[in-house]
Design a protein around this motif. Sequence first.
Motif, PDB file in Angstrom:
ATOM      1  N   ALA A 185       2.482  13.810   0.420  1.00 38.33           N
ATOM      2  CA  ALA A 185       3.514  12.800   0.668  1.00 38.33           C
ATOM      3  C   ALA A 185       3.631  12.477   2.154  1.00 38.33           C
ATOM      4  CB  ALA A 185       4.860  13.284   0.121  1.00 38.33           C
ATOM      5  N   SER A 186       3.421  13.461   3.010  1.00 40.33           N
ATOM      6  CA  SER A 186       3.510  13.261   4.459  1.00 40.33           C
ATOM      7  C   SER A 186       2.481  12.251   4.950  1.00 40.33           C
ATOM      8  CB  SER A 186       3.310  14.594   5.181  1.00 40.33           C
ATOM      9  OG  SER A 186       3.333  14.421   6.573  1.00 40.33           O
ATOM     10  N   ALA A 187       1.348  12.191   4.290  1.00 40.67           N
ATOM     11  CA  ALA A 187       0.257  11.308   4.708  1.00 40.67           C
ATOM     12  C   ALA A 187       0.329   9.925   4.073  1.00 40.67           C
ATOM     13  CB  ALA A 187      -1.083  11.965   4.396  1.00 40.67           C
ATOM     14  N   ALA A 188       1.481   9.547   3.525  1.00 36.35           N
ATOM     15  CA  ALA A 188       1.629   8.205   2.942  1.00 36.35           C
ATOM     16  C   ALA A 188       1.233   7.156   3.977  1.00 36.35           C
ATOM     17  CB  ALA A 188       3.068   7.979   2.488  1.00 36.35           C
ATOM     18  N   GLU A 211       3.242   9.181 -10.586  1.00 41.37           N
ATOM     19  CA  GLU A 211       2.476   9.259 -11.834  1.00 41.37           C
ATOM     20  C   GLU A 211       1.709  10.575 -11.921  1.00 41.37           C
ATOM     21  OE1 GLU A 211       0.081   5.720 -12.096  1.00 41.37           O
ATOM     22  OE2 GLU A 211       1.845   4.417 -12.268  1.00 41.37           O
ATOM     23  N   GLU A 212       1.123  11.019 -10.808  1.00 41.17           N
ATOM     24  CA  GLU A 212       0.400  12.293 -10.787  1.00 41.17           C
ATOM     25  C   GLU A 212       1.345  13.452 -11.104  1.00 41.17           C
ATOM     26  OE1 GLU A 212      -1.260  15.338  -7.408  1.00 41.17           O
ATOM     27  OE2 GLU A 212      -1.611  13.204  -7.050  1.00 41.17           O
ATOM     28  N   LEU A 213       2.513  13.474 -10.454  1.00 43.78           N
ATOM     29  CA  LEU A 213       3.466  14.562 -10.663  1.00 43.78           C
ATOM     30  C   LEU A 213       4.024  14.542 -12.084  1.00 43.78           C
ATOM     31  CD1 LEU A 213       5.348  14.435  -7.239  1.00 43.78           C
ATOM     32  CD2 LEU A 213       3.470  15.960  -7.920  1.00 43.78           C
ATOM     33  N   THR A 214       4.222  13.351 -12.631  1.00 42.31           N
ATOM     34  CA  THR A 214       4.701  13.224 -14.011  1.00 42.31           C
ATOM     35  C   THR A 214       3.640  13.746 -14.982  1.00 42.31           C
ATOM     36  OG1 THR A 214       6.101  11.342 -13.443  1.00 42.31           O
ATOM     37  CG2 THR A 214       5.512  11.595 -15.765  1.00 42.31           C
ATOM     38  N   VAL A 267      10.688  16.139 -11.477  1.00 43.20           N
ATOM     39  CA  VAL A 267      12.017  16.150 -12.063  1.00 43.20           C
ATOM     40  C   VAL A 267      12.691  14.822 -11.749  1.00 43.20           C
ATOM     41  CG1 VAL A 267      14.291  17.277 -12.062  1.00 43.20           C
ATOM     42  CG2 VAL A 267      12.202  18.657 -11.878  1.00 43.20           C
ATOM     43  N   ASP A 268      12.613  14.396 -10.482  1.00 45.38           N
ATOM     44  CA  ASP A 268      13.200  13.128 -10.042  1.00 45.38           C
ATOM     45  C   ASP A 268      12.625  12.795  -8.678  1.00 45.38           C
ATOM     46  OD1 ASP A 268      14.859  10.859 -10.105  1.00 45.38           O
ATOM     47  OD2 ASP A 268      16.533  11.913  -9.181  1.00 45.38           O
ATOM     48  N   GLY A 269      12.673  11.563  -8.320  1.00 45.18           N
ATOM     49  CA  GLY A 269      12.264  11.118  -6.993  1.00 45.18           C
ATOM     50  C   GLY A 269      12.824   9.737  -6.752  1.00 45.18           C
ATOM     51  N   GLN A 270      13.385   9.523  -5.577  1.00 45.38           N
ATOM     52  CA  GLN A 270      13.990   8.231  -5.272  1.00 45.38           C
ATOM     53  C   GLN A 270      13.853   7.929  -3.787  1.00 45.38           C
ATOM     54  OE1 GLN A 270      15.506   6.252  -7.662  1.00 45.38           O
ATOM     55  NE2 GLN A 270      15.004   7.811  -9.179  1.00 45.38           N
ATOM     56  N   GLY A 271      13.698   6.655  -3.482  1.00 46.26           N
ATOM     57  CA  GLY A 271      13.867   6.200  -2.109  1.00 46.26           C
ATOM     58  C   GLY A 271      15.346   5.923  -1.919  1.00 46.26           C
ATOM     59  N   LEU A 272      15.807   6.015  -0.695  1.00 44.65           N
ATOM     60  CA  LEU A 272      17.225   5.796  -0.419  1.00 44.65           C
ATOM     61  C   LEU A 272      17.435   4.466   0.288  1.00 44.65           C
ATOM     62  CD1 LEU A 272      18.150   9.388   0.785  1.00 44.65           C
ATOM     63  CD2 LEU A 272      18.484   8.388  -1.476  1.00 44.65           C
ATOM     64  N   ALA A 313       0.834  -1.207   0.000  1.00 44.63           N
ATOM     65  CA  ALA A 313       0.000   0.000   0.000  1.00 44.63           C
ATOM     66  C   ALA A 313       0.868   1.256   0.000  1.00 44.63           C
ATOM     67  CB  ALA A 313      -0.935   0.004   1.213  1.00 44.63           C
ATOM     68  N   HIS A 314       1.949   1.241   0.764  1.00 42.06           N
ATOM     69  CA  HIS A 314       2.846   2.399   0.815  1.00 42.06           C
ATOM     70  C   HIS A 314       3.521   2.624  -0.539  1.00 42.06           C
ATOM     71  CE1 HIS A 314       5.442   5.354   2.769  1.00 42.06           C
ATOM     72  NE2 HIS A 314       6.420   4.849   2.031  1.00 42.06           N
ATOM     73  N   LEU A 315       4.038   1.558  -1.123  1.00 40.67           N
ATOM     74  CA  LEU A 315       4.724   1.688  -2.414  1.00 40.67           C
ATOM     75  C   LEU A 315       3.748   2.058  -3.528  1.00 40.67           C
ATOM     76  CD1 LEU A 315       7.297  -1.241  -2.156  1.00 40.67           C
ATOM     77  CD2 LEU A 315       7.650   1.206  -1.709  1.00 40.67           C
ATOM     78  N   ASP A 316       2.526   1.534  -3.481  1.00 35.38           N
ATOM     79  CA  ASP A 316       1.505   1.924  -4.457  1.00 35.38           C
ATOM     80  C   ASP A 316       1.207   3.417  -4.347  1.00 35.38           C
ATOM     81  OD1 ASP A 316       1.313  -0.684  -5.387  1.00 35.38           O
ATOM     82  OD2 ASP A 316      -0.588  -1.114  -4.351  1.00 35.38           O
ATOM     83  N   PHE A 317       1.119   3.927  -3.118  1.00 34.05           N
ATOM     84  CA  PHE A 317       0.895   5.355  -2.891  1.00 34.05           C
ATOM     85  C   PHE A 317       2.023   6.161  -3.519  1.00 34.05           C
ATOM     86  CE2 PHE A 317       1.777   9.220  -0.586  1.00 34.05           C
ATOM     87  CZ  PHE A 317       0.542   9.814  -0.423  1.00 34.05           C
ATOM     88  N   GLN A 318       3.270   5.741  -3.290  1.00 31.60           N
ATOM     89  CA  GLN A 318       4.429   6.461  -3.835  1.00 31.60           C
ATOM     90  C   GLN A 318       4.407   6.444  -5.366  1.00 31.60           C
ATOM     91  OE1 GLN A 318       6.283   8.305  -1.979  1.00 31.60           O
ATOM     92  NE2 GLN A 318       5.874   7.495   0.038  1.00 31.60           N
ATOM     93  N   ARG A 319       4.090   5.292  -5.964  1.00 36.61           N
ATOM     94  CA  ARG A 319       4.003   5.196  -7.430  1.00 36.61           C
ATOM     95  C   ARG A 319       2.889   6.081  -7.977  1.00 36.61           C
ATOM     96  NH1 ARG A 319       6.075   0.003  -6.790  1.00 36.61           N
ATOM     97  NH2 ARG A 319       4.106  -0.898  -6.148  1.00 36.61           N
TER      98      ARG A 319
END
Length: 134
Positions: free
Chosen positions: A105-108, A40-43, A49-54, A30-36
């Motif tokens: 993003a804070s409410a992921a 997609e919305e921002l794209t 521009v970019d986004g990555q998990g570390l 659910a968390h990763l689906d939210f991030q994806r």
Amino acid sequence: MARFLLLMNYGASTNCDVPMPEWAPQDVKAHLDFQRDLAEELTANGELVDGQGLAAPELAKTVVFTGAGAPVVTDGPFPESKELLAGYWMVDTTLERALEIAAKASAAPGPGGVPLGQPIEVRELMSVPATPDL
């Protein structure tokens, strides 16, 4: 329009103190689906521009070099650290919209679908000052 870095912090100040590898598989999904979905919305809006998990902090290295001798390389952050930088989004938008994205993003979702309340630091990227022709 300007570029902003939205830094995703994770740790003691979130609604969850359980590391993601210990979450139930459906909560991770659910968390990763939210991030994806957010990516997609921002794209689609032309804002991403970019986004990555570390990677985990224990895989981090810290480098210090004074210009003399060899650089000093140490492993990861201090073990007593309770907070970590989990990832980032770089967006090209207005400050108002960057703050809206940070709030979303804070409410992921975290474990049990409870919003993480993850602190998101919003930092505008500096532009290089124009240099006068010499």
